[in-house]
Design an enzyme around this catalytic site. Structure first.
Site, PDB file in Angstrom:
ATOM      1  N   ASP A  43       0.868  -1.194   0.000  1.00  0.00           N
ATOM      2  CA  ASP A  43       0.000   0.000   0.000  1.00  0.00           C
ATOM      3  C   ASP A  43       0.898   1.235   0.000  1.00  0.00           C
ATOM      4  O   ASP A  43       1.918   1.267   0.693  1.00  0.00           O
ATOM      5  CB  ASP A  43      -0.902  -0.008   1.252  1.00  0.00           C
ATOM      6  N   GLY A  77      -5.100   5.159   1.912  1.00  0.00           N
ATOM      7  CA  GLY A  77      -5.172   4.195   3.005  1.00  0.00           C
ATOM      8  C   GLY A  77      -4.385   4.711   4.195  1.00  0.00           C
ATOM      9  O   GLY A  77      -3.720   5.748   4.119  1.00  0.00           O
ATOM     10  N   TYR A 132     -12.857   6.775 -14.087  1.00  0.00           N
ATOM     11  CA  TYR A 132     -12.785   5.642 -13.151  1.00  0.00           C
ATOM     12  C   TYR A 132     -13.482   4.424 -13.765  1.00  0.00           C
ATOM     13  O   TYR A 132     -12.919   3.326 -13.810  1.00  0.00           O
ATOM     14  CB  TYR A 132     -13.433   6.023 -11.819  1.00  0.00           C
ATOM     15  N   LYS A 152     -11.539   1.048 -14.927  1.00  0.00           N
ATOM     16  CA  LYS A 152     -11.892  -0.246 -14.341  1.00  0.00           C
ATOM     17  C   LYS A 152     -12.395  -1.223 -15.413  1.00  0.00           C
ATOM     18  O   LYS A 152     -12.163  -2.433 -15.323  1.00  0.00           O
ATOM     19  CB  LYS A 152     -12.934  -0.056 -13.234  1.00  0.00           C
TER      20      LYS A 152
END
Ligand code: UDP
Length: 330
Positions: free
Chosen positions: A31, A36, A149, A153
């Protein structure tokens, strides 16, 4: 089993790591901590079976070394959240397309099974009663950053499927529908933590547009075990599988339920999309999953109600130690 979780310090990723450790896995987290947070892993960070690598899926050498130690990878790392995507489309495109290609290439090199976390966003503006996995994608202009996005994806899914078909990489794709729960932050636009945070603070709840757009929110603790079950389900190989919530609810209705459930003094305020996200923003009017395939493959039957979700998210936000990470994969 040693499992690599990219994006493991995110909201869904961290819940996945906890679940994998509970089931006896060793877990390696990759990560970059961009959205995050290590706080999300605070419950498991001391576990000797968990190792954390600070790095990006754009760094091929790092990816290669963590993949070499893994038996399978759950690829969740992505730039997520409408706010980030609209403000920084180029970064989103790079991480979400090149990062995924890097993960697939490393998985191929090391013979690692892949679970790709995708999103209901790929269906775009399709307002079908129940979106099934083969439903059409209806996207707005390719020049609107809002659609990058969904575009990225969709490319990720196509990349993954081509790796599975041409190189035999074992693969399953999950399409997550508005996954919510404790530790998801509202910082990048996600509606549930946003509205609950506002209600707890006694501030106006910001409902965008006319508030009649609908979603089916799914609870992270319902979704995560199904992701793992799908990763272990031979019949799911090469498939994309919806994982969505129980009940269709309008955002206005959601706001009303939050106010009433939390006994908040807040008013509900309608905000035009142009004010929330800038000019030219297009929302999805409706997004309703057909979960039949996941039900058939792994017995996925989400149980957590919207009231339980509100209670649990509110309790986690009111707790003394709060942590923030971007939610992933709406
Ligand atoms: N939304 C809202 N108020 C907020 C944040 C979001 O009304 O403070 C709306 C947003 O426009 C969308 C829905 O809530 O219609 C869900 O937004 P989110 O970003 O959580 O997920 P999306 O389904 O758009 O991917």
């Amino acid at each position: 089993m040693r499992t690599l979780v990219t994006g493991g310090a995110g909201f869904i990723g961290s819940a996945l790591c906890e679940h994998l450790l509970d089931s006896g896995d060793e877990v390696v987290v990759l990560d970059d901590l961009s959205t995050g947070s290590l706080d999300n892993l605070s419950g498991v960070i001391e576990d000797p079976r968990l190792s954390f690598v600070h790095g990006s899926v754009l760094e091929r050498d790092v990816l290669d070394s963590v993949m070499a130690r893994a038996g399978r990878v759950f690829h969740l790392a992505a730039v997520v959240g409408v706010r980030l995507i609209v403000d920084h489309p180029l970064h989103g495109l790079r991480v979400n397309i090149h990062g995924t290609e890097n993960v697939l290439e490393a998985a191929r090199t090391h013979g690692v099974r892949v679970l790709l976390a995708s999103t209901s966003e790929v269906y775009g503006k399709n307002t079908a009663d129940r979106l099934s996995e083969d439903s059409d994608r209806i996207l707005g202009s390719a020049l609107l950053s809002r659609w990058t996005y969904a575009g990225a994806k969709g490319i990720d899914e196509a990349f993954a499927h081509a790796y599975a078909t041409e190189y035999g990489v074992p693969l399953v794709i999950v399409r997550l529908f508005n996954t919510v729960g404790p530790r998801q932050t509202g910082r990048y636009g996600m509606v549930v933590p946003n509205l609950i945070g506002q209600a707890l603070a006694g501030e106006p709840l910001t409902v965008f547009g006319d508030g009649q757009q609908t979603r089916c929110f799914s609870y992270v603790a319902d979704v995560v075990p199904a992701m793992v079950a799908l990763a272990e389900c031979p019949a799911a190989d090469k498939l994309a599988v919806n994982l969505g919530g129980l009940t269709e609810i309008s955002i206005m209705d959601l706001a009303r339920r939050i106010v009433s459930r939390l006994d908040s003094p807040s008013e509900i305020r309608l905000i035009p999309y142009s004010e929330a996200y800038g000019p030219g923003y297009e929302d999805m009017r409706r997004r309703v999953p057909d979960n039949t395939l996941a039900g058939r493959l792994v017995g996925f039957h989400p149980r957590t109600t919207i009231e339980e979700i509100i209670d649990r998210v509110a309790a986690s936000m009111a707790a003394p130690v709060t942590s923030g990470s971007a939610g992933t994969h709406r």
